[in-house]
Motif scaffolding. Sequence first.
Motif, PDB file in Angstrom:
ATOM      1  N   VAL A 119       0.977  -1.376  -0.012  1.00  0.00           N
ATOM      2  CA  VAL A 119      -0.096   0.127  -0.021  1.00  0.00           C
ATOM      3  C   VAL A 119       1.060   1.156  -0.017  1.00  0.00           C
ATOM      4  N   GLN A 120       1.926   1.167   0.747  1.00  0.00           N
ATOM      5  CA  GLN A 120       2.858   2.477   0.791  1.00  0.00           C
ATOM      6  C   GLN A 120       3.456   3.062  -0.496  1.00  0.00           C
ATOM      7  N   ASN A 121       3.803   1.937  -1.450  1.00  0.00           N
ATOM      8  CA  ASN A 121       4.385   2.197  -2.617  1.00  0.00           C
ATOM      9  C   ASN A 121       3.427   2.009  -3.799  1.00  0.00           C
ATOM     10  N   ASN A 122       2.076   1.675  -3.468  1.00  0.00           N
ATOM     11  CA  ASN A 122       1.018   1.613  -4.295  1.00  0.00           C
ATOM     12  C   ASN A 122       1.345   0.587  -5.379  1.00  0.00           C
ATOM     13  N   ARG A 123       1.776  -0.742  -5.245  1.00  0.00           N
ATOM     14  CA  ARG A 123       2.410  -1.623  -5.903  1.00  0.00           C
ATOM     15  C   ARG A 123       1.761  -3.155  -5.410  1.00  0.00           C
ATOM     16  N   LEU A 124       1.594  -3.771  -6.306  1.00  0.00           N
ATOM     17  CA  LEU A 124       1.199  -5.379  -6.116  1.00  0.00           C
ATOM     18  C   LEU A 124       2.565  -5.963  -6.529  1.00  0.00           C
ATOM     19  N   VAL A 125       2.958  -6.936  -5.552  1.00  0.00           N
ATOM     20  CA  VAL A 125       4.495  -7.494  -5.799  1.00  0.00           C
ATOM     21  C   VAL A 125       4.533  -8.931  -5.703  1.00  0.00           C
ATOM     22  N   ALA A 126       4.775  -9.629  -6.833  1.00  0.00           N
ATOM     23  CA  ALA A 126       4.992 -10.937  -6.689  1.00  0.00           C
ATOM     24  C   ALA A 126       6.704 -11.313  -6.569  1.00  0.00           C
ATOM     25  N   HIS A 127       6.980 -12.507  -5.565  1.00  0.00           N
ATOM     26  CA  HIS A 127       8.073 -12.779  -5.268  1.00  0.00           C
ATOM     27  C   HIS A 127       8.443 -14.174  -5.834  1.00  0.00           C
ATOM     28  N   ARG A 128       9.309 -14.335  -7.007  1.00  0.00           N
ATOM     29  CA  ARG A 128       9.372 -15.607  -7.491  1.00  0.00           C
ATOM     30  C   ARG A 128      10.731 -15.998  -7.410  1.00  0.00           C
ATOM     31  N   THR A 129      11.031 -16.510  -6.073  1.00  0.00           N
ATOM     32  CA  THR A 129      12.560 -16.886  -5.824  1.00  0.00           C
ATOM     33  C   THR A 129      12.844 -18.237  -5.639  1.00  0.00           C
ATOM     34  N   ALA A 130      14.223 -18.572  -5.123  1.00  0.00           N
ATOM     35  CA  ALA A 130      14.590 -19.799  -4.798  1.00  0.00           C
ATOM     36  C   ALA A 130      13.695 -20.800  -4.066  1.00  0.00           C
ATOM     37  N   GLN A 131      12.927 -20.071  -3.216  1.00  0.00           N
ATOM     38  CA  GLN A 131      12.116 -20.921  -2.289  1.00  0.00           C
ATOM     39  C   GLN A 131      10.611 -21.144  -2.915  1.00  0.00           C
ATOM     40  N   SER A 132      10.398 -20.730  -4.294  1.00  0.00           N
ATOM     41  CA  SER A 132       9.046 -20.979  -4.934  1.00  0.00           C
ATOM     42  C   SER A 132       8.883 -22.306  -5.662  1.00  0.00           C
ATOM     43  N   GLY A 133      10.359 -23.184  -5.666  1.00  0.00           N
ATOM     44  CA  GLY A 133      10.312 -24.314  -6.356  1.00  0.00           C
ATOM     45  C   GLY A 133      11.467 -24.567  -7.378  1.00  0.00           C
ATOM     46  N   ALA A 134      11.478 -25.553  -8.332  1.00  0.00           N
ATOM     47  CA  ALA A 134      12.460 -25.555  -9.071  1.00  0.00           C
ATOM     48  C   ALA A 134      12.810 -24.482  -9.741  1.00  0.00           C
ATOM     49  N   TYR A 135      14.114 -24.061 -10.046  1.00  0.00           N
ATOM     50  CA  TYR A 135      14.678 -22.670 -10.677  1.00  0.00           C
ATOM     51  C   TYR A 135      15.831 -22.948 -11.019  1.00  0.00           C
ATOM     52  N   LEU A 136      16.618 -23.908 -10.763  1.00  0.00           N
ATOM     53  CA  LEU A 136      17.947 -23.852 -11.294  1.00  0.00           C
ATOM     54  C   LEU A 136      18.281 -24.082 -12.684  1.00  0.00           C
ATOM     55  N   SER A 185      17.293 -22.408 -15.077  1.00  0.00           N
ATOM     56  CA  SER A 185      17.401 -21.156 -15.854  1.00  0.00           C
ATOM     57  C   SER A 185      17.762 -20.064 -14.778  1.00  0.00           C
ATOM     58  N   ALA A 186      18.924 -19.400 -15.202  1.00  0.00           N
ATOM     59  CA  ALA A 186      19.309 -18.338 -14.381  1.00  0.00           C
ATOM     60  C   ALA A 186      18.219 -17.142 -14.213  1.00  0.00           C
ATOM     61  N   ASN A 187      17.161 -17.065 -15.156  1.00  0.00           N
ATOM     62  CA  ASN A 187      16.126 -15.985 -15.471  1.00  0.00           C
ATOM     63  C   ASN A 187      14.985 -16.493 -14.957  1.00  0.00           C
ATOM     64  N   PHE A 188      14.761 -17.459 -14.411  1.00  0.00           N
ATOM     65  CA  PHE A 188      13.139 -17.650 -13.975  1.00  0.00           C
ATOM     66  C   PHE A 188      13.058 -17.321 -12.511  1.00  0.00           C
ATOM     67  N   ALA A 189      13.942 -17.466 -11.681  1.00  0.00           N
ATOM     68  CA  ALA A 189      13.745 -16.703 -10.354  1.00  0.00           C
ATOM     69  C   ALA A 189      14.450 -15.431 -10.333  1.00  0.00           C
ATOM     70  N   ILE A 190      13.393 -14.439 -10.181  1.00  0.00           N
ATOM     71  CA  ILE A 190      13.805 -13.158  -9.996  1.00  0.00           C
ATOM     72  C   ILE A 190      13.051 -12.480  -8.872  1.00  0.00           C
ATOM     73  N   PRO A 191      14.038 -11.506  -8.260  1.00  0.00           N
ATOM     74  CA  PRO A 191      13.387 -11.167  -6.675  1.00  0.00           C
ATOM     75  C   PRO A 191      11.929 -10.626  -6.767  1.00  0.00           C
ATOM     76  N   THR A 192      11.742  -9.857  -7.668  1.00  0.00           N
ATOM     77  CA  THR A 192      10.189  -9.150  -7.575  1.00  0.00           C
ATOM     78  C   THR A 192       9.635  -8.885  -9.037  1.00  0.00           C
ATOM     79  N   MET A 193       8.182  -9.124  -9.002  1.00  0.00           N
ATOM     80  CA  MET A 193       7.575  -8.633 -10.414  1.00  0.00           C
ATOM     81  C   MET A 193       6.626  -7.787  -9.697  1.00  0.00           C
ATOM     82  N   SER A 194       6.259  -6.607 -10.272  1.00  0.00           N
ATOM     83  CA  SER A 194       5.388  -5.627  -9.631  1.00  0.00           C
ATOM     84  C   SER A 194       4.472  -4.895 -10.753  1.00  0.00           C
ATOM     85  N   GLN A 195       3.166  -4.617 -10.119  1.00  0.00           N
ATOM     86  CA  GLN A 195       2.293  -3.848 -11.005  1.00  0.00           C
ATOM     87  C   GLN A 195       1.563  -2.683  -9.883  1.00  0.00           C
ATOM     88  N   PRO A 196       1.362  -1.473 -10.729  1.00  0.00           N
ATOM     89  CA  PRO A 196       0.590  -0.483  -9.813  1.00  0.00           C
ATOM     90  C   PRO A 196      -0.754  -1.078  -9.271  1.00  0.00           C
TER      91      PRO A 196
END
Length: 207
Positions: A163-180, A182-193
């Motif tokens: 709410v503070q930054n007016n964003r909806l943020v998704a975190h697809r990280t190493a904790q989200s499942g298989a990711y090794l 591809s180096a580009n699959f797990a990224i810290p954040t994806m966000s949308q206003p």
Amino acid sequence: LIPFEVNGERKWVMLMSINPGGKYGFSGMLYWIGTFDGNMFYPTEEPRWLDGGMDCYAGVTFDNAPNNERIMMAWMNSWDYCTVVPPRPWKSAFTFPRTLTLEERQGNLVLCQRPIAQLRSLSVDSAQVVDAWMAEMTVSMAENTDIVLFNEQGEEYTITVDVQNNRLVAHRTAQSGAYLFSANFAIPTMSQPLSGIDGVPYEASTL
């Protein structure tokens, strides 16, 4: 090209899939609003991102859908890693079907997206989420909220209502499942206003 009627006037929306060059550098989809004379499409506004996540590509709509709805489904993957995504329990998927509408919000035309109404038959109350396809919940806009999806293997996927930054943020990280794979699959954040262009309420946050 998709036709819409807005205040008695015919408007057209052109969808385009690109790779590379997406919002996060890989696959992505854009849309333009404009006019069409039967031969040429003329954009009247700058392009906007159709989707706030990484995996939405080659979206197609259905003609002659019931009630003349504009329903879209897209490939929920990216050309950057689609060939190496693990094949178990399945390899890739489609997005939920979405109803597209072109709506005027505070003087701006916005392509709005909502899950088709039929998906509500699969939803459950947020207090009873066990192996559910979809959950509905009410989130306070007075403070930031984390929605954490997790399983018995310790994997988790977090969505933050910032709410503070007016964003909806998704975190697809190493904790989200298989990711090794591809180096580009797990990224810290994806966000949308949480609100769209120039303060227009955003109706299409899909991460």
